[in-house]
Design a protein around this motif. Structure first.
Motif, PDB file in Angstrom:
ATOM      1  N   ARG A  14       3.557  36.363 -34.098  1.00 26.79           N
ATOM      2  CA  ARG A  14       4.498  35.370 -34.615  1.00 26.79           C
ATOM      3  C   ARG A  14       5.857  36.005 -34.890  1.00 26.79           C
ATOM      4  NH1 ARG A  14       0.549  37.659 -38.427  1.00 26.79           N
ATOM      5  NH2 ARG A  14       1.442  37.601 -40.510  1.00 26.79           N
ATOM      6  N   SER A  16      14.542  34.918 -32.105  1.00 26.86           N
ATOM      7  CA  SER A  16      13.289  34.803 -32.842  1.00 26.86           C
ATOM      8  C   SER A  16      12.432  33.673 -32.279  1.00 26.86           C
ATOM      9  CB  SER A  16      13.576  34.562 -34.321  1.00 26.86           C
ATOM     10  OG  SER A  16      12.380  34.377 -35.047  1.00 26.86           O
ATOM     11  N   LYS A  17      13.056  32.539 -32.002  1.00 26.15           N
ATOM     12  CA  LYS A  17      12.304  31.401 -31.451  1.00 26.15           C
ATOM     13  C   LYS A  17      11.742  31.732 -30.072  1.00 26.15           C
ATOM     14  CE  LYS A  17      10.920  27.056 -31.582  1.00 26.15           C
ATOM     15  NZ  LYS A  17      11.885  25.979 -31.855  1.00 26.15           N
ATOM     16  N   SER A  18      12.532  32.404 -29.255  1.00 23.73           N
ATOM     17  CA  SER A  18      12.062  32.789 -27.924  1.00 23.73           C
ATOM     18  C   SER A  18      10.886  33.750 -27.989  1.00 23.73           C
ATOM     19  CB  SER A  18      13.207  33.413 -27.122  1.00 23.73           C
ATOM     20  OG  SER A  18      14.216  32.465 -26.854  1.00 23.73           O
ATOM     21  N   ASN A  68       9.677  34.977 -36.979  1.00 22.60           N
ATOM     22  CA  ASN A  68      10.452  34.085 -37.833  1.00 22.60           C
ATOM     23  C   ASN A  68      11.782  34.726 -38.197  1.00 22.60           C
ATOM     24  OD1 ASN A  68       8.467  31.779 -38.595  1.00 22.60           O
ATOM     25  ND2 ASN A  68       7.266  33.648 -38.890  1.00 22.60           N
ATOM     26  N   THR A  95       5.236  30.515 -37.608  1.00 17.60           N
ATOM     27  CA  THR A  95       5.996  31.136 -36.529  1.00 17.60           C
ATOM     28  C   THR A  95       7.069  30.194 -36.010  1.00 17.60           C
ATOM     29  OG1 THR A  95       5.790  32.406 -34.460  1.00 17.60           O
ATOM     30  CG2 THR A  95       4.467  30.391 -34.650  1.00 17.60           C
ATOM     31  N   GLY A  96       8.138  30.768 -35.484  1.00 15.41           N
ATOM     32  CA  GLY A  96       9.212  29.986 -34.890  1.00 15.41           C
ATOM     33  C   GLY A  96      10.091  29.264 -35.896  1.00 15.41           C
ATOM     34  N   ALA A 129       8.795  33.952 -30.463  1.00 15.24           N
ATOM     35  CA  ALA A 129       7.654  33.163 -30.943  1.00 15.24           C
ATOM     36  C   ALA A 129       6.985  32.415 -29.798  1.00 15.24           C
ATOM     37  CB  ALA A 129       8.108  32.191 -32.023  1.00 15.24           C
ATOM     38  N   LEU A 130       7.791  31.844 -28.909  1.00 18.19           N
ATOM     39  CA  LEU A 130       7.249  31.098 -27.780  1.00 18.19           C
ATOM     40  C   LEU A 130       6.550  32.022 -26.786  1.00 18.19           C
ATOM     41  CD1 LEU A 130      10.272  28.695 -27.193  1.00 18.19           C
ATOM     42  CD2 LEU A 130       7.971  27.995 -27.895  1.00 18.19           C
TER      43      LEU A 130
END
Length: 309
Positions: free
Chosen positions: A194, A181-183, A196, A248-249, A185-186
């Motif tokens: 976004r 999810s973080k990747s 999450n 997001t993230g 978002a980036l």
């Protein structure tokens, strides 16, 4: 259920995987109530995900949405299959002309202690949870990029964020989902997309497989039965709506009427030496220095000790 002509998801199209039961069903229904058109994906497989499946849970939820005046379509593809993930996104664009949000909720369980876990137990859970989240997210990505908007919500778990017995496969997948999810978002931020992760606390078919062989297990299960799966949906709807456009993230948790924001790993202690480290110096200086901040072998239940509210 009544759909809202001015709901927060009005005009949007949402794909909910694992939408035929439990948390996914609640999300699909609330998305429709907020005005979204919904693709309800559910393979209809057993808890282990090892049978041929049954589309009827997804069809039942789609029919419930339509009976209330909403629009929905049922899909029975497997998230673990690349082509199946492409097909469910295609179902959204074919039927409704676009896709605005993906909720990666589909899951399975193969709980067993690590030293007894077979390769198939590990692979099957990773395939549905982690690979499945990638497959479906990736299938939607070109559409989100083209329209310069989109929202992903991925279901993680405190089994991965904190830990639990007998769930090395599930825990690895769920912590991996938080990183995925973080990747996303980036990588997708430049396209106004976004992503999450949400850890849902809910009594569902999966949670219902927890054994009750000891008094401790029975007490734990009685507490879990108080966790209502429909309580997760409002937060997921809010994340996917326009009001959540700046979020997001992040990693969240929802536990009945409680909403949590989880920390993410950052350095908390450091040790430095000018001349480089030897194993002996590390043992003498670093381990004692860090020991006070070592994390204990907590399980999720050791952290969330109070009754749901």
């Amino acid at each position: 259920m009544e759909t809202s002509l001015t709901g927060s998801m009005q005009g949007k199209v949402v794909l909910v995987t694992g939408g035929g039961r439990g948390v996914g069903r609640g999300i699909a229904l609330d998305m429709a109530k907020a005005g979204a058109r919904v693709v309800v994906n559910d393979l209809g497989a057993s808890l282990k995900g090892d049978d041929s499946g049954d589309l009827s849970p997804a069809q039942a939820v789609a029919a419930e949405i339509e009976a209330a005046g909403g629009e929905a379509v049922a899909d029975g593809n497997s998230v673990a299959d690349w082509d199946g993930a492409q097909a469910m996104v295609q179902a959204a664009t074919d039927r409704f002309g676009r896709i605005d949000a993906v909720v990666n909720n589909a899951g399975n369980l193969r709980d067993v202690l690590f030293h007894k876990m077979e390769e198939d137990d590990f692979d099957a859970v990773i395939a549905v949870h982690l690979k499945g989240a990638f497959n479906v997210s990736r299938a939607a990505a070109p559409h989100f990029k083209t329209q310069a908007s989109g929202a992903y919500v991925h279901m993680t778990s405190t089994s991965g964020l904190i830990g639990n017995f007998g769930q090395a496969n599930y825990s690895a997948a769920k912590l991996g989902i938080a990183a995925l999810s973080k990747s996303i978002a980036l990588d997708m931020a430049r396209f106004n997309v976004r992503s999450n992760a949400v850890a849902p606390f809910a009594w569902t078919r999966m949670v219902g497989s927890i054994p009750e062989d000891t008094p401790e297990q029975k007490r734990r299960v009685e507490g879990l039965k108080k966790l209502v799966p429909e309580k997760i949906a409002p937060f997921v709807v809010a994340l996917c709506g326009d009001a959540g456009a700046s979020v997001t993230g992040q990693i969240f948790g929802v536990r009945n009427n409680e909403i949590f924001l989880f920390s993410q790993p950052r350095p908390i202690r450091s040790a430095h030496t000018a001349g480089g480290w030897t194993p002996e110096a590390i043992a003498e200086r670093v381990f004692p220095m860090f020991e006070r901040d070592f994390y204990p072998l907590h399980r999720s239940g050791d952290v969330f000790t109070w009754d749901p509210v």
